[in-house]
Design a protein around this motif. Sequence first.
Motif, PDB file in Angstrom:
ATOM      1  N   SER A 160       0.843  -1.188   0.000  1.00 46.98           N
ATOM      2  CA  SER A 160       0.000   0.000   0.000  1.00 46.98           C
ATOM      3  C   SER A 160       0.880   1.241   0.000  1.00 46.98           C
ATOM      4  CB  SER A 160      -0.897  -0.002   1.239  1.00 46.98           C
ATOM      5  OG  SER A 160      -1.372   1.295   1.490  1.00 46.98           O
ATOM      6  N   MET A 161       0.489   2.246  -0.788  1.00 46.13           N
ATOM      7  CA  MET A 161       1.261   3.493  -0.818  1.00 46.13           C
ATOM      8  C   MET A 161       1.014   4.326   0.421  1.00 46.13           C
ATOM      9  SD  MET A 161       0.545   4.853  -4.614  1.00 46.13           S
ATOM     10  CE  MET A 161       1.167   4.096  -6.078  1.00 46.13           C
ATOM     11  N   LEU A 190      -3.639  -6.600   4.489  1.00 44.76           N
ATOM     12  CA  LEU A 190      -4.693  -5.626   4.801  1.00 44.76           C
ATOM     13  C   LEU A 190      -6.066  -6.183   4.440  1.00 44.76           C
ATOM     14  CD1 LEU A 190      -3.271  -2.190   3.538  1.00 44.76           C
ATOM     15  CD2 LEU A 190      -3.958  -2.789   5.877  1.00 44.76           C
ATOM     16  N   ILE A 191      -6.149  -6.716   3.214  1.00 40.22           N
ATOM     17  CA  ILE A 191      -7.447  -7.242   2.765  1.00 40.22           C
ATOM     18  C   ILE A 191      -7.820  -8.493   3.555  1.00 40.22           C
ATOM     19  CG2 ILE A 191      -8.621  -8.335   0.814  1.00 40.22           C
ATOM     20  CD1 ILE A 191      -7.447  -6.273  -0.964  1.00 40.22           C
ATOM     21  N   GLY A 231     -14.778  -2.532   2.224  1.00 39.42           N
ATOM     22  CA  GLY A 231     -15.473  -1.383   1.655  1.00 39.42           C
ATOM     23  C   GLY A 231     -14.887  -0.077   2.175  1.00 39.42           C
ATOM     24  N   ALA A 232     -14.772   0.025   3.505  1.00 39.54           N
ATOM     25  CA  ALA A 232     -14.207   1.239   4.107  1.00 39.54           C
ATOM     26  C   ALA A 232     -12.755   1.421   3.664  1.00 39.54           C
ATOM     27  CB  ALA A 232     -14.297   1.141   5.630  1.00 39.54           C
ATOM     28  N   LEU A 233     -12.036   0.315   3.596  1.00 38.67           N
ATOM     29  CA  LEU A 233     -10.633   0.352   3.166  1.00 38.67           C
ATOM     30  C   LEU A 233     -10.535   0.939   1.761  1.00 38.67           C
ATOM     31  CD1 LEU A 233      -7.739  -0.613   3.943  1.00 38.67           C
ATOM     32  CD2 LEU A 233      -8.240  -2.719   2.688  1.00 38.67           C
ATOM     33  N   MET A 234     -11.454   0.520   0.888  1.00 37.18           N
ATOM     34  CA  MET A 234     -11.407   0.969  -0.499  1.00 37.18           C
ATOM     35  C   MET A 234     -11.722   2.460  -0.590  1.00 37.18           C
ATOM     36  SD  MET A 234     -13.053  -0.615  -3.935  1.00 37.18           S
ATOM     37  CE  MET A 234     -14.763  -0.257  -3.702  1.00 37.18           C
ATOM     38  N   VAL A 235     -12.694   2.928   0.206  1.00 37.64           N
ATOM     39  CA  VAL A 235     -13.040   4.348   0.168  1.00 37.64           C
ATOM     40  C   VAL A 235     -11.838   5.179   0.622  1.00 37.64           C
ATOM     41  CG1 VAL A 235     -14.552   6.114   1.127  1.00 37.64           C
ATOM     42  CG2 VAL A 235     -15.489   3.890   0.496  1.00 37.64           C
ATOM     43  N   ASP A 236     -11.215   4.772   1.719  1.00 34.27           N
ATOM     44  CA  ASP A 236     -10.026   5.499   2.192  1.00 34.27           C
ATOM     45  C   ASP A 236      -8.920   5.483   1.138  1.00 34.27           C
ATOM     46  OD1 ASP A 236     -11.240   6.072   4.555  1.00 34.27           O
ATOM     47  OD2 ASP A 236     -10.409   4.329   5.628  1.00 34.27           O
ATOM     48  N   ALA A 237      -8.734   4.327   0.533  1.00 37.45           N
ATOM     49  CA  ALA A 237      -7.684   4.201  -0.473  1.00 37.45           C
ATOM     50  C   ALA A 237      -7.967   5.107  -1.659  1.00 37.45           C
ATOM     51  CB  ALA A 237      -7.577   2.748  -0.945  1.00 37.45           C
TER      52      ALA A 237
END
Lengths: 319, 323
Positions: A85-86, A97-98, A274-280
């Motif tokens: 992850s960057m 993470l996933i 889902g939350a991880l993707m939004v933050d990313a």
Amino acid sequence: MARAISIGRVSSRLGGVALLALLGSATVFFVMRAGQGDPAIAVLGDQATPEAIAAFHKKWMLDDPLVIQFWRWLSSAVMGDFGLSMTVAGGTPIMGLIGSRLPNTLFIGAYALVIAVSVSLFAGTISALRHGKFTDTAATSIAVLGISMPDFWLSYVLVYGLALGLGVFPSYGFTPPAQSLTGALYSGFLPALAIAAPMAAAFTRILRTALLETLYRDHVRVARSLGYRDAFVFIHFVLRNALIPYVTVIGLQIRYLLGGTVVVERIFGIPGVGALMVDAAFGRDYPLVQACALTFLLSVLLVNFVVDLICAALNPRQN
Amino acid sequence: MNASPPLLEVMNLRTSFAVGQRRVKAVRGVSFTIGDEEVLGLIGESGSGKTVTGMSLLRLLPDHAAIEADAIRFRGDELTAHDEESFRKLRGVQLAMIFQDPVGSFNPAKTIGWHLEHAILRRSETDGKAWRAEAESLLQDVGIRAPERVLSSYPHQLSGGMLQRALIAMVIALRPALIIADEPTTNLDNLVERQILELIRVHQRRLKASVLFVTHDLAIAEDICDRIAVMYAGEIVEIGPADAVLRNPQHPYAACLLQTSISLAQRQEYLFELAGEPGGKIPDEGCAFAGRCPKVMPQCRTIHPDMRAVGPDHQARCLLHGD
Ligand SMILES: Nc1ncnc2c1ncn2[C@@H]1O[C@H](COP(=O)(O)OP(=O)(O)OP(=O)(O)O)[C@@H](O)[C@H]1O
Ligand SMILES: [Mg+2]
């Protein structure tokens, strides 16, 4: 009775899954890059010097041609390596993470599905059997209301009503199922309900329609003419045949289920994909967005595949 | 001394449907009896109310149908007095039905074996695998030579004739006293039709059952029926011994029906045609057939005739026959 699904069918399905995964990943990749924003700014801040930004770009090889970048991503993703992850802690493995968040998302999704299916089996049956009477009208109206309610709106209503107002359920925070199953069921109830409500409404409507269509078919009359009990006739002659369109619609709704988890995880603070993707996405963390999107895509395709198998098993005329 | 009551006694059966704001009267005062081991034919053109009569007797009509009768007695037992649950227990084992469309009669999601298993279990508490042997012998009884294969087949894998045999097997598994057969061979080709009729007759005799046989094929009616009732516009217009009704019909409608069928059978160039539309509007008073009757008299338009004796055990609903 389950029938064997032919090898040819399964392998053509797998080929389709691979193609869709490729197209989906490419779309996400190029759309993300086409947008405004730079992960270097997101990570280093507005005040970052041009040298620091250049160094960041060099480190993540962001200045290579897009096609090369995509190819690089694709060739390692195929091997199951999604890279680092960057944004998260300056280079955390994305797989980890996933892996730690996917169970939460799957739990909320499955929880919502169970609620939606249970509610719709009950409400759809009641409204079909009491066709045209008050109970049917009431159930149908609630279903229409349910369909027209967006889940983020419903989330806030539930938070205010059940969590803040009555204090029955927590309004924020989530106990992962790995830690405590009862805790997860309790803290996940409101978010699951928020996702389930519009789905339950859609499922109820299709089940009601399918039941009403089946209820007056000849074979049901024949079953009654043989003197079978009402419950037996309903379960084996009516419901059993209405399940085919019902399960098909459930399969079609699965993608909304995952869309729902994205919104609800943010609102209720659930550490999920889902939350991880939004933050990313906000952080322009390209590899992380890619991996999350691919995870969602594969989940949807997998569930659809399972639904297809169930449909084939339910309908002897297939195959 | 009381004679034992007939198997089925129907008095003034009336069935209507709520269609929009109107009530459509499909059966308008039908009365008949069926004796033990008797086959009563119910004939009449399309829409005359034959199916609705059969379905009314078994209470199989949808909710918007209203069924009334002065009496429906089965072995002297007043059926109208039974509530839904106690009537359900009579269905299948006392009164059963064979339907017109064998393909639609089966649950498409289940095998023939499943269907037969539950029919057999409905009759007796056969346990374990015992039903299978009985199912196989039942299928053999209805002329199916490969019962194992048929038992594991789904309905869509079998022909209409095969399915009708299987349905008959289910019904005879229940050994009902009265079988209502609603045009059981209409959707089948000629050869199969003959075989199915033969089956019904064989098993009717073996079970000592009575049959209400609905058809619009007079040749079949002549073959299989002891007595015949002719329906027109929801009423029985003539009833009597099969020979008498078919050789010597007393009601002009019955006579017309017979002539139509004879000209069809002989493929005559000239086809006798019944004037007017079937199922048209039924007049409020007078004879329902008056508008199409070749022998209509002025009083036919005002007086609704009752049933009059026209021979031994033979009645017709026509003013031509003074009482
Ligand atoms: N479910 C229903 N709702 C409304 N009307 C009905 C219904 N079923 C039958 N009818 C009406 O009742 C009348 C008698 O129909 P029925 O099916 O008994 O005729 P039939 O004599 O069996 O004709 P066929 O030879 O075509 O089978 C018809 O006019 C039909 O329109
Ligand atoms: Mg009919």
